[in-house]
Each structure stands twice: as C-alpha cells, then as structure tokens.
Design an enzyme around this catalytic site. Sequence first.
Site, PDB file in Angstrom:
ATOM      1  N   HIS A 153     -11.469  -9.061  -6.942  1.00 53.70           N
ATOM      2  CA  HIS A 153     -11.187  -7.766  -6.302  1.00 53.70           C
ATOM      3  C   HIS A 153     -10.345  -6.946  -7.268  1.00 53.70           C
ATOM      4  O   HIS A 153      -9.426  -7.472  -7.894  1.00 53.70           O
ATOM      5  CB  HIS A 153     -10.436  -8.055  -4.992  1.00 53.70           C
ATOM      6  N   ASP A 200      -2.948  -5.069  -6.565  1.00 50.75           N
ATOM      7  CA  ASP A 200      -2.127  -6.247  -6.284  1.00 50.75           C
ATOM      8  C   ASP A 200      -2.731  -7.529  -6.845  1.00 50.75           C
ATOM      9  O   ASP A 200      -2.032  -8.532  -6.970  1.00 50.75           O
ATOM     10  CB  ASP A 200      -1.843  -6.387  -4.774  1.00 50.75           C
ATOM     11  N   GLU A 217      -8.358  -4.303  -6.642  1.00 48.81           N
ATOM     12  CA  GLU A 217      -7.161  -3.602  -6.180  1.00 48.81           C
ATOM     13  C   GLU A 217      -5.939  -4.094  -6.963  1.00 48.81           C
ATOM     14  O   GLU A 217      -5.863  -5.252  -7.378  1.00 48.81           O
ATOM     15  CB  GLU A 217      -6.963  -3.789  -4.662  1.00 48.81           C
ATOM     16  N   TYR A 270      -2.616  -8.337   9.816  1.00 41.81           N
ATOM     17  CA  TYR A 270      -3.420  -8.040   8.617  1.00 41.81           C
ATOM     18  C   TYR A 270      -4.831  -7.624   9.024  1.00 41.81           C
ATOM     19  O   TYR A 270      -5.364  -6.631   8.537  1.00 41.81           O
ATOM     20  CB  TYR A 270      -3.452  -9.301   7.744  1.00 41.81           C
ATOM     21  N   HIS A 285       0.865  -1.198   0.000  1.00 42.79           N
ATOM     22  CA  HIS A 285       0.000   0.000   0.000  1.00 42.79           C
ATOM     23  C   HIS A 285       0.894   1.239   0.000  1.00 42.79           C
ATOM     24  O   HIS A 285       0.798   2.080   0.901  1.00 42.79           O
ATOM     25  CB  HIS A 285      -0.922   0.049   1.227  1.00 42.79           C
ATOM     26  N   HIS A 300      -3.426 -13.730  -0.599  1.00 45.26           N
ATOM     27  CA  HIS A 300      -2.070 -13.485  -0.076  1.00 45.26           C
ATOM     28  C   HIS A 300      -1.733 -14.598   0.906  1.00 45.26           C
ATOM     29  O   HIS A 300      -2.571 -14.996   1.728  1.00 45.26           O
ATOM     30  CB  HIS A 300      -1.998 -12.170   0.708  1.00 45.26           C
ATOM     31  N   HIS A 324     -12.223  -6.153   1.638  1.00 46.51           N
ATOM     32  CA  HIS A 324     -12.236  -4.898   2.355  1.00 46.51           C
ATOM     33  C   HIS A 324     -12.563  -3.705   1.483  1.00 46.51           C
ATOM     34  O   HIS A 324     -12.454  -2.561   1.941  1.00 46.51           O
ATOM     35  CB  HIS A 324     -10.857  -4.681   3.031  1.00 46.51           C
ATOM     36  N   ASP A 380      -8.735 -11.236  -0.363  1.00 47.36           N
ATOM     37  CA  ASP A 380      -7.970 -10.692   0.769  1.00 47.36           C
ATOM     38  C   ASP A 380      -8.375 -11.311   2.114  1.00 47.36           C
ATOM     39  O   ASP A 380      -7.535 -11.454   3.016  1.00 47.36           O
ATOM     40  CB  ASP A 380      -8.154  -9.170   0.855  1.00 47.36           C
TER      41      ASP A 380
HETATM   42 FE1  FEO Z   1      -7.301  -5.367  -1.302  1.00 49.12          FE
HETATM   43 FE2  FEO Z   1      -4.762  -7.633  -1.596  1.00 49.12          FE
HETATM   44  O1  FEO Z   1      -5.800  -6.185  -2.085  1.00 49.12           O
END
Ligand code: FEO
Length: 405
Positions: free
Chosen positions: A80, A84, A82, A193, A23, A226, A146, A165
């Site tokens: 998702h 990553d 995002e 996390y 991030h 992850h 999230h 996530d």
């Molecule tokens: Fe919300 Fe692993 O990205």
Amino acid sequence: MSYVINETVSWVGKKDWELRKFHGEEYSTHRGSSYNSYLVRDTHTALIDTVWAPFADEFVDHLEQETGGLEHIDFIIANHAESDHSGALPALMRKIPDKPIYCTASAVKFLKGHYHQEWNFKVVKTGDSLSLGSRELIFIEAPMLHWPDSMFCYLTGEQILFSNDAFGHHLASEHMFNDQVDRAELYQECIKYYANILTPFSRQATRKIQDFVNLNLPVTMICPAHGIIWRDDPLQIVNQYAAWANDYQENQITLIYDTMWNSTRKMAEAIIEGIKIADREVTVKLYNAARSDANDIITEVFKSKAILVGSPTINHGILSSVAAILEEIKGLSFKKKKAAAFGSYGWSGESVKLISGRLAEAGFAIISEGHKTLWNPDSQSLDNCVNFGKSIAEACLEPVEAKEV
Ligand code: FEO
C-alpha cells in the site's frame, strides 16, 4: 527494535506510543498505533512494507543491524502506498536503489506521486507469486481496502496473510499477538477502525472476504500493518469484518447534538426519556458533538439502527460542530439506518429542516419531519419531546426496507 514472529518472519516496524491523531487531525488514536513492517527470511529475503517518514532513519538503521547489511534484502513488497507504510522508502532506497519493489499498478502511480522517483517497480496482480526459496509470496489485490492500490500477500509454508490496513487497528502495545492483549480494548480499536475508515468500502470488503475464503488457503496468522498480529483464531477478525460489512447495526439509537444555552440539550434528554418509555431494551447514547471525539461518535453511529441529530438555529443555519459531524457521516455512506432531527429556535428556526436534508443526502431513511422547540423548553415542551422520543422508538422497531437507502 525487532520481534521474532516465527523462525522465518520478524517484525521490524515502529510502535508509535505517543500518536494521538492520524490522517492529519482526522482520526483520534487514543491508544497510539504501530506501523508494522515484516522481514521474511528464506533463501531470499523480502521486506514487507515500511514505516511512516518521521521514523524512517531509525527504521533503516535498525533494519541494517537486523539484516547484517541492507544488501541482504532481495525484494521489497509495498502492499500500500499510503505514507504511513511507504514513508521510509525514500531513505531505504537511497541505500539500496536498485532493489525491486513489488506492488500493484496503482501503487506504482501513487508511489511516484508521493516521492517522484523511478524506482525498480515490479507490477504484480492477484495470483502472481514470488519465490523466496522454499516458500512463496502470493499476491492478492485488494482494491478499495481501503485505497485502489491496496494489496495483501500470503506466505506459503508459514501460512501467514500480510493484510496491510485490513484487519488492523490503531493500538500501541508491548505485546505482539491478539491472545496477549486486553480483548475489550482490541475490539474497540478494531470496530472504530472499520467504522471510520472502511465503512464506505463495505461492498468491496464483502467481495474480497468471499474471494479470500474461496481460495481455501490455510491461515495460521494474519499480520496487519497496524496493531497486533492475529494468531489465536486468526479468522475471527475476517468473520467479524464479514458481519460489519453487512450493514452492521445493534439495537442502539444515538443522539448527537450541540447547544448554546442548553435548550437543545434539555430536548435531547427528554427525547431519551421518551425512547426508553417506549422501548426498555434499546441502548441509547448521547453525545455533545462539540465536546466529544468525532471518531468515537462515528463508531457509535456505525453501531446504531437510528440517529437523532440536534442543533439550535443560528444565523439561519446550524452549529458548526453539528455541521462537521454531519459532513463526516455523509462521507461514510452508512446504509439502512434511520434518522430524524431536533432543535430549539428563537425566530427563524431552520435547523431541523437543514439537518433533515443533510441526513437524507447522507442516505439515512428520515422517519419524522423532526421536532422543534421555541426558546427554552417549558414542561409542556419537554412533554412534547418525550412524546417525540416515544414516536422515534416505535418507528425504529421495524428495520429499514431491504433496499439501499
Ligand atoms: Fe491506508 Fe495504514 O494506511
């Protein structure tokens, strides 16, 4: 590199061993991370999520080898948007531009916002399914776990939940499964996390966990986006999330401070002495905000029933490291925790009042007007700090009233 998860599912993601900040510079990743992407092969082949953009080219090259040609991928699932997890989509879609991308309505907006492409989006909602042949993917929206676009999918037959996530953690490991890694390291990365990313969404987490439990789906594995895969007692992490989402706290008080000429540090250490005199059982932890990792501090705040925050007064304000950690604490919307302030001063002495105000704004129950010391504390001042610590420990013996604070 790919890993066989079972006869149907392969891991085709990227382990990022050298990642130390995530991030941007906001989240420390002491143990690296991974961007998990999964290939599900039945009559049709589905790719679930991709990897972060710096690894896009190697991801696409490996995927081409793994599939024997990208045209063999029939469906792309974007759980998702995002970066990553979606970062390799542009490179992949340049090769297979017409393949459908299954995602939520929010994810369509977010992916367009990121990449400005009109890909072949297929919007899905909770309960929708996609047949791969003898197995199906069932989609489960998970808004605010999230991001608003977040989604899980569940593979029938194999009974695998792909949770993106949720239930993940930043950990690069040579292993793939939870029964192969150091449990203490895994727990530490999971709680960090949750504390740093999911705390503000605990109400949504509680509801989503209950929704999922109500579906009564058998789960043999949970494959997050992850870290490692949960195959040994996979629901242990779901149960742990349920506990963390329920205004989690341990019998712990954490002190966070910064200091210029050690007066506020001496205060902090005397306060600890007082806390331990009044309550021998409570765990007490002490962090200099300027010298400690902010995400590690946040993890300790998450575990605490109370925090004490200290800063000397400088220019009618507080030290910047303390201001920064208070800003993070405020954003995370902790519930049912107590707090108080302390600090040294030379003349104007606003710091304690300022910190107390910020802690109140952050939703903490303020249990004392705080404690100030003029200049460098002498033995009488240190005794006063010890007594302040005793009063804090005593005030922390009772839980915060069951209303939202
Ligand atoms: Fe919300 Fe692993 O990205």
